[in-house]
Design a protein around this motif. Structure first.
Motif, mmCIF file in Angstrom:
data_model
loop_
_atom_site.group_PDB
_atom_site.id
_atom_site.type_symbol
_atom_site.label_atom_id
_atom_site.label_comp_id
_atom_site.label_asym_id
_atom_site.label_seq_id
_atom_site.Cartn_x
_atom_site.Cartn_y
_atom_site.Cartn_z
ATOM 1 N N ILE A 274 0.868 -1.176 0.000
ATOM 2 C CA ILE A 274 0.000 0.000 0.000
ATOM 3 C C ILE A 274 0.900 1.219 0.000
ATOM 4 O O ILE A 274 1.785 1.335 0.845
ATOM 5 N N ASP A 275 0.683 2.116 -0.955
ATOM 6 C CA ASP A 275 1.482 3.347 -0.946
ATOM 7 C C ASP A 275 0.618 4.543 -1.318
ATOM 8 O O ASP A 275 -0.433 4.404 -1.942
ATOM 9 N N VAL A 276 1.075 5.708 -0.889
ATOM 10 C CA VAL A 276 0.394 6.965 -1.168
ATOM 11 C C VAL A 276 1.388 7.860 -1.884
ATOM 12 O O VAL A 276 2.489 8.094 -1.397
ATOM 13 N N ASP A 277 0.996 8.329 -3.062
ATOM 14 C CA ASP A 277 1.807 9.257 -3.837
ATOM 15 C C ASP A 277 0.961 10.501 -4.047
ATOM 16 O O ASP A 277 0.039 10.487 -4.873
ATOM 17 N N GLY A 278 1.246 11.535 -3.294
ATOM 18 C CA GLY A 278 0.386 12.719 -3.317
ATOM 19 C C GLY A 278 -0.960 12.358 -2.721
ATOM 20 O O GLY A 278 -1.057 11.986 -1.566
ATOM 21 N N GLN A 279 -1.995 12.409 -3.529
ATOM 22 C CA GLN A 279 -3.344 12.051 -3.069
ATOM 23 C C GLN A 279 -3.828 10.752 -3.690
ATOM 24 O O GLN A 279 -5.006 10.436 -3.649
ATOM 25 N N LEU A 280 -2.912 9.970 -4.280
ATOM 26 C CA LEU A 280 -3.282 8.707 -4.919
ATOM 27 C C LEU A 280 -2.873 7.534 -4.034
ATOM 28 O O LEU A 280 -1.690 7.329 -3.755
ATOM 29 N N LEU A 281 -3.870 6.773 -3.568
ATOM 30 C CA LEU A 281 -3.637 5.575 -2.759
ATOM 31 C C LEU A 281 -3.653 4.371 -3.690
ATOM 32 O O LEU A 281 -4.607 4.189 -4.449
ATOM 33 N N THR A 282 -2.596 3.567 -3.650
ATOM 34 C CA THR A 282 -2.511 2.380 -4.494
ATOM 35 C C THR A 282 -2.361 1.151 -3.615
ATOM 36 O O THR A 282 -1.504 1.119 -2.725
ATOM 37 N N ILE A 283 -3.193 0.146 -3.870
ATOM 38 C CA ILE A 283 -3.120 -1.133 -3.160
ATOM 39 C C ILE A 283 -2.771 -2.192 -4.196
ATOM 40 O O ILE A 283 -3.452 -2.314 -5.205
ATOM 41 N N ARG A 284 -1.701 -2.951 -3.935
ATOM 42 C CA ARG A 284 -1.290 -4.060 -4.803
ATOM 43 C C ARG A 284 -1.163 -5.300 -3.944
ATOM 44 O O ARG A 284 -0.666 -5.248 -2.825
ATOM 45 N N ALA A 285 -1.559 -6.417 -4.511
ATOM 46 C CA ALA A 285 -1.412 -7.697 -3.822
ATOM 47 C C ALA A 285 -1.215 -8.777 -4.871
ATOM 48 O O ALA A 285 -1.675 -8.646 -5.999
ATOM 49 N N GLU A 286 -0.533 -9.833 -4.480
ATOM 50 C CA GLU A 286 -0.267 -10.906 -5.425
ATOM 51 C C GLU A 286 -0.561 -12.253 -4.774
ATOM 52 O O GLU A 286 -0.168 -12.505 -3.637
ATOM 53 N N ARG A 287 -1.281 -13.080 -5.512
ATOM 54 C CA ARG A 287 -1.536 -14.449 -5.065
ATOM 55 C C ARG A 287 -0.578 -15.354 -5.829
ATOM 56 O O ARG A 287 -0.591 -15.392 -7.055
ATOM 57 N N THR A 288 0.241 -16.069 -5.098
ATOM 58 C CA THR A 288 1.139 -17.037 -5.716
ATOM 59 C C THR A 288 0.781 -18.412 -5.178
ATOM 60 O O THR A 288 0.409 -18.560 -4.023
ATOM 61 N N LEU A 289 0.871 -19.390 -6.026
ATOM 62 C CA LEU A 289 0.564 -20.758 -5.635
ATOM 63 C C LEU A 289 1.862 -21.558 -5.653
ATOM 64 O O LEU A 289 2.611 -21.502 -6.629
ATOM 65 N N THR A 290 2.089 -22.258 -4.592
ATOM 66 C CA THR A 290 3.301 -23.049 -4.520
ATOM 67 C C THR A 290 2.974 -24.514 -4.803
ATOM 68 O O THR A 290 1.867 -24.985 -4.553
ATOM 69 N N SER A 291 3.943 -25.194 -5.333
ATOM 70 C CA SER A 291 3.771 -26.635 -5.539
ATOM 71 C C SER A 291 5.119 -27.286 -5.285
ATOM 72 O O SER A 291 6.155 -26.785 -5.719
ATOM 73 N N GLU B 166 -5.850 -19.575 -9.619
ATOM 74 C CA GLU B 166 -4.797 -19.012 -10.450
ATOM 75 C C GLU B 166 -3.908 -18.078 -9.644
ATOM 76 O O GLU B 166 -4.349 -17.501 -8.652
ATOM 77 N N THR B 167 -2.686 -17.935 -10.102
ATOM 78 C CA THR B 167 -1.881 -16.848 -9.577
ATOM 79 C C THR B 167 -2.460 -15.571 -10.166
ATOM 80 O O THR B 167 -2.983 -15.565 -11.275
ATOM 81 N N ALA B 168 -2.419 -14.509 -9.400
ATOM 82 C CA ALA B 168 -3.025 -13.266 -9.871
ATOM 83 C C ALA B 168 -2.405 -12.080 -9.165
ATOM 84 O O ALA B 168 -1.924 -12.195 -8.035
ATOM 85 N N THR B 169 -2.439 -10.948 -9.837
ATOM 86 C CA THR B 169 -2.041 -9.678 -9.252
ATOM 87 C C THR B 169 -3.289 -8.818 -9.169
ATOM 88 O O THR B 169 -4.037 -8.705 -10.138
ATOM 89 N N PHE B 170 -3.506 -8.216 -8.011
ATOM 90 C CA PHE B 170 -4.662 -7.365 -7.781
ATOM 91 C C PHE B 170 -4.172 -5.938 -7.567
ATOM 92 O O PHE B 170 -3.202 -5.716 -6.850
ATOM 93 N N VAL B 171 -4.852 -4.976 -8.200
ATOM 94 C CA VAL B 171 -4.473 -3.572 -8.069
ATOM 95 C C VAL B 171 -5.732 -2.732 -7.926
ATOM 96 O O VAL B 171 -6.714 -2.953 -8.629
ATOM 97 N N ARG B 172 -5.676 -1.771 -7.016
ATOM 98 C CA ARG B 172 -6.779 -0.816 -6.855
ATOM 99 C C ARG B 172 -6.173 0.532 -6.542
ATOM 100 O O ARG B 172 -5.273 0.632 -5.716
ATOM 101 N N GLN B 173 -6.637 1.583 -7.225
ATOM 102 C CA GLN B 173 -6.156 2.932 -6.968
ATOM 103 C C GLN B 173 -7.337 3.832 -6.641
ATOM 104 O O GLN B 173 -8.387 3.738 -7.272
ATOM 105 N N LEU B 174 -7.130 4.707 -5.652
ATOM 106 C CA LEU B 174 -8.160 5.648 -5.236
ATOM 107 C C LEU B 174 -7.560 7.038 -5.149
ATOM 108 O O LEU B 174 -6.487 7.214 -4.568
ATOM 109 N N ASN B 175 -8.266 8.029 -5.687
ATOM 110 C CA ASN B 175 -7.866 9.412 -5.518
ATOM 111 C C ASN B 175 -8.463 9.882 -4.200
ATOM 112 O O ASN B 175 -9.678 9.934 -4.062
#
Length: 150
Positions: free
Chosen positions: A54-71, A83-92
């Motif tokens: 989670i980071d804030v750049d000025g007034q932009l909040l960005t949330i990133r997360a990653e699902r990894t599957l191990t075997s 599935e493995t996946a990357t999730f992103v959400r940005q809010l002003n």
């Protein structure tokens, strides 16, 4: 013992072939105000909390997360639907947010981000003085005249 269902396999194959969205995925979220802070709850099931950024750049909040599957080595998959996946959400965030005091927690697959309102943006009492008299008039935000319906 699982029975063979050709339609289920065909449906899975068609979904994977027709899936056009290979980039970051959006995470479902709720956002509400509770007193002098906002609360954002985002669903991130199966995510390692260490992969959440989670980071804030000025007034932009960005949330990133990653699902990894191990075997492990020598594993033979019977079915693999997660599935493995990357999730992103940005809010002003706009003005009036105290970006220095944003906090987050992750519990039972839900990321909760608390976003406090800055002191400057909170309702406050304003004193109004009159130059012709020594009395002071005090105004409250809740004392503001209400619009009249006609």
């Amino acid at each position: 013992m699982a029975s063979y269902d050709p339609f289920r396999d065909f449906d899975r194959l068609a979904s994977s072939l027709l899936e056009t969205r290979r980039g970051p995925r959006r995470m479902p979220m709720d956002l509400y105000r509770d007193g002098d802070h906002y609360v954002l709850n985002a669903d991130l099931p199966g995510i390692d909390p260490g992969s959440v950024d989670i980071d804030v750049d000025g007034q932009l909040l960005t949330i990133r997360a990653e699902r990894t599957l191990t075997s492990g080595e020598g594993v033979k998959w019977i079915t693999r639907e997660r599935e493995t996946a990357t999730f992103v959400r940005q809010l002003n965030l706009g003005q009036g947010i105290d970006t220095e005091r944003i906090s987050a927690s992750y519990d039972n697959g839900v990321l909760s981000v608390t976003i406090p309102v800055s002191e400057k943006a909170k309702p406050r009492r304003i004193e109004v003085s009159s130059g012709s008299s020594s009395s002071t008039i005090q105004a409250h935000e809740s004392d503001a005249p209400q619009p009249i319906e006609q």
